[in-house]
Design an enzyme around this catalytic site. Structure first.
Site, PDB file in Angstrom:
ATOM      1  N   LYS A 130     -10.019 -20.593   4.835  1.00 42.14           N
ATOM      2  CA  LYS A 130      -9.905 -20.862   6.239  1.00 42.14           C
ATOM      3  C   LYS A 130     -11.154 -20.266   6.967  1.00 42.14           C
ATOM      4  O   LYS A 130     -11.891 -19.550   6.221  1.00 42.14           O
ATOM      5  CB  LYS A 130      -8.699 -20.146   6.889  1.00 42.14           C
ATOM      6  CG  LYS A 130      -8.528 -18.674   6.740  1.00 42.14           C
ATOM      7  CD  LYS A 130      -7.252 -18.124   6.899  1.00 42.14           C
ATOM      8  CE  LYS A 130      -7.070 -16.849   6.556  1.00 42.14           C
ATOM      9  NZ  LYS A 130      -5.619 -16.063   6.646  1.00 42.14           N
ATOM     10  N   ARG A 167       5.406 -12.148  12.618  1.00 48.29           N
ATOM     11  CA  ARG A 167       4.497 -13.062  13.282  1.00 48.29           C
ATOM     12  C   ARG A 167       5.032 -14.548  12.899  1.00 48.29           C
ATOM     13  O   ARG A 167       6.298 -14.772  13.202  1.00 48.29           O
ATOM     14  CB  ARG A 167       3.044 -12.731  12.449  1.00 48.29           C
ATOM     15  CG  ARG A 167       1.840 -13.142  13.341  1.00 48.29           C
ATOM     16  CD  ARG A 167       0.723 -12.902  12.809  1.00 48.29           C
ATOM     17  NE  ARG A 167       0.381 -13.550  11.463  1.00 48.29           N
ATOM     18  CZ  ARG A 167      -0.402 -13.765  10.636  1.00 48.29           C
ATOM     19  NH1 ARG A 167      -1.354 -12.936  11.111  1.00 48.29           N
ATOM     20  NH2 ARG A 167      -0.677 -14.361   9.530  1.00 48.29           N
ATOM     21  N   TYR A 174     -32.204  -1.631  23.861  1.00 46.70           N
ATOM     22  CA  TYR A 174     -31.735  -1.401  25.253  1.00 46.70           C
ATOM     23  C   TYR A 174     -30.919  -0.072  25.420  1.00 46.70           C
ATOM     24  O   TYR A 174     -30.538   0.223  24.483  1.00 46.70           O
ATOM     25  CB  TYR A 174     -30.439  -2.257  25.356  1.00 46.70           C
ATOM     26  CG  TYR A 174     -31.190  -3.789  25.620  1.00 46.70           C
ATOM     27  CD1 TYR A 174     -31.770  -4.471  26.763  1.00 46.70           C
ATOM     28  CD2 TYR A 174     -30.857  -4.851  24.361  1.00 46.70           C
ATOM     29  CE1 TYR A 174     -32.152  -5.496  27.156  1.00 46.70           C
ATOM     30  CE2 TYR A 174     -31.568  -6.056  24.769  1.00 46.70           C
ATOM     31  CZ  TYR A 174     -32.215  -6.569  25.957  1.00 46.70           C
ATOM     32  OH  TYR A 174     -32.408  -7.793  26.017  1.00 46.70           O
ATOM     33  N   MET A 233     -29.340  -8.845  20.895  1.00 50.03           N
ATOM     34  CA  MET A 233     -28.649 -10.353  20.372  1.00 50.03           C
ATOM     35  C   MET A 233     -29.580 -10.691  19.169  1.00 50.03           C
ATOM     36  O   MET A 233     -29.145 -11.400  18.253  1.00 50.03           O
ATOM     37  CB  MET A 233     -28.835 -11.140  21.601  1.00 50.03           C
ATOM     38  CG  MET A 233     -28.233 -12.359  21.339  1.00 50.03           C
ATOM     39  SD  MET A 233     -28.378 -13.717  22.695  1.00 50.03           S
ATOM     40  CE  MET A 233     -27.308 -12.899  24.023  1.00 50.03           C
TER      41      MET A 233
HETATM   42  C1  LIG Z   1      -5.476 -15.615   5.551  1.00 46.30           C
HETATM   43  C2  LIG Z   1      -4.306 -15.790   4.574  1.00 46.30           C
HETATM   44  C3  LIG Z   1      -4.122 -15.281   3.197  1.00 46.30           C
HETATM   45  C4  LIG Z   1      -5.318 -14.701   2.513  1.00 46.30           C
HETATM   46  O1  LIG Z   1      -5.358 -13.404   2.844  1.00 46.30           O
HETATM   47  P1  LIG Z   1      -6.418 -12.324   1.945  1.00 46.30           P
HETATM   48  O2  LIG Z   1      -6.153 -11.140   2.539  1.00 46.30           O
HETATM   49  O3  LIG Z   1      -7.745 -12.804   2.518  1.00 46.30           O
HETATM   50  O4  LIG Z   1      -6.323 -12.678   0.480  1.00 46.30           O
HETATM   51  C5  LIG Z   1      -2.976 -15.686   2.774  1.00 46.30           C
HETATM   52  N1  LIG Z   1      -2.047 -16.111   3.278  1.00 46.30           N
HETATM   53  C6  LIG Z   1      -1.996 -16.509   4.512  1.00 46.30           C
HETATM   54  C7  LIG Z   1      -0.612 -17.101   4.962  1.00 46.30           C
HETATM   55  C8  LIG Z   1      -3.020 -15.984   5.445  1.00 46.30           C
HETATM   56  O5  LIG Z   1      -3.037 -16.452   6.482  1.00 46.30           O
END
Ligand SMILES: *Cc1c(COP(=O)(O)O)cnc(C)c1O
Length: 342
Positions: A34, A123, A237, A284
């Site tokens: 992701k 969550r 800055y 930046m």
């Molecule tokens: C992002 C995510 C992972 C991976 O987690 P890592 O700590 O990067 O290995 C696994 N499961 C879900 C549901 C996630 O959102």
């Protein structure tokens, strides 16, 4: 000259995948790619992870999954979308042979689905496991504190086991993230979903080598200007760094727009192989580095790599490696991207 370059080492991704597979003791490895592969470039990481033994790819959104599908080499890969989607996306997922996760509402039909139960993350996730429908292929949950809280992690593992123990064996049970895979033998079940460790970054904020992992990303730039500051002169800055004696600084053409965050002042980078401190306010498009002496324009600067760890930058910025890497801008407008396969 390019402002900076990112080098992705596909061999490191592959070897990290192999290390995670060993840690998973017989469970499948699913590569979490992701957020553009945690900033590393999702299609490249995905291909390397599959070559390292991963059997599926996990993303957060249907659009991320469709980007992977568009890559010829990934046309047949198993892709699981872990985040929530809407009606239109269910149709797209069906057409693109993606798998979805039911984490609240009704279970989508006509597309493969994983039921996500909440074992303590508080969550996404169903509070109770519903009777699996025909479209259900897996049951999952997510660990909230595998990097820091063994008691709570063991509780989550127990809850997941109890909730899934009487299910049909054909359903894939998956719970562990990177930290869970590396530290809890009982968390692996049928598949593990690993992200951060695949990139060779520690889920624990420590040296990834302690878990046998290799950082896969290097970030390099150069000294574009060396400048002598006299006592009372400042750089950047807000005049946050004022020389109290004559000092050389190197100006490097990367800044917070590239992902070198403003709160990384004080972190160390390599100038011609020597560790040097980033001083003054991060701009930046530029940072300043304290030098011993004048250096030539073009002197190489390693911002990440050769022992300069993402984890160290994260500690200085009071955050986690995940946030540092997903904040890097590896797009062609700001940097070159090099793929290495060794
Ligand atoms: C992002 C995510 C992972 C991976 O987690 P890592 O700590 O990067 O290995 C696994 N499961 C879900 C549901 C996630 O959102």
């Amino acid at each position: 000259m390019e402002r900076s370059s990112f080098t992705l080492d596909l061999g490191a991704i592959r070897r990290n995948a192999e290390t995670l597979l060993r840690a998973a003791r017989g469970a499948e490895l699913w590569a979490v790619v992701k957020a553009n592969g945690y900033g590393h470039g999702a299609p490249d990481v995905a291909r390397a992870a599959l070559r390292g033994g991963a059997t599926a790819l996990c993303v957060a959104t249907v659009d991320e999954a469709l980007e992977l599908r568009a890559v010829p080499a990934l046309d047949d890969a198993r892709v699981i979308v872990m985040g929530p989607g809407d009606e239109r996306e269910v149709g797209e997922a069906r057409a693109a042979r993606l798998e979805l996760v039911a984490l609240g509402g009704p279970i989508p039909e006509g597309v493969s689905v994983h039921l996500k139960i909440d074992t303590g993350m508080g969550r996404w996730g169903l509070s109770e496991l519903p009777a699996p429908t025909r479209s259900v292929v897996g049951v999952m949950s997510h660990l909230a504190a595998a990097e820091s809280d063994p008691d709570f992690t063991n509780l989550q593992i127990d809850r997941f086991r109890e909730a899934t123990v009487s299910l049909d064996d054909a359903l894939v049970r998956h719970l562990a993230n990177s930290a869970g895979t590396l530290r809890y033998a009982g968390a692996s079940f049928d598949a593990v979903r690993c992200g951060i460790a695949l990139y060779g970054i520690s889920a624990f904020g420590s040296d990834p080598a302690l878990d046998g992992l290799e950082p896969a990303l290097r970030w390099e730039s150069y000294v574009a200007l060396a400048k002598r500051l006299e006592p009372g002169d400042s750089t950047g800055y807000g005049r946050r760094y004022v020389a109290d004696e004559p000092v050389w600084i190197g100006v490097v053409p990367v800044g917070y727009a590239d992902g070198f965050r403003r709160d990384m002042t004080g972190t160390k980078v390599l100038v011609d192989g020597e560790r040097r401190r980033v001083v003054g306010t991060v701009s930046m498009d530029a940072i300043a580095i304290e030098l011993d002496d004048e250096v030539n324009v073009g002197t190489p600067v390693t911002l990440v790599g050769d022992g300069v760890l993402i984890e160290e930058h994260a500690r200085v910025a009071d955050t986690i490696g995940y946030e540092i890497v997903t904040g890097l801008d590896t797009s062609a407008a700001r940097a070159t991207r090099i793929i290495r396969d060794a």
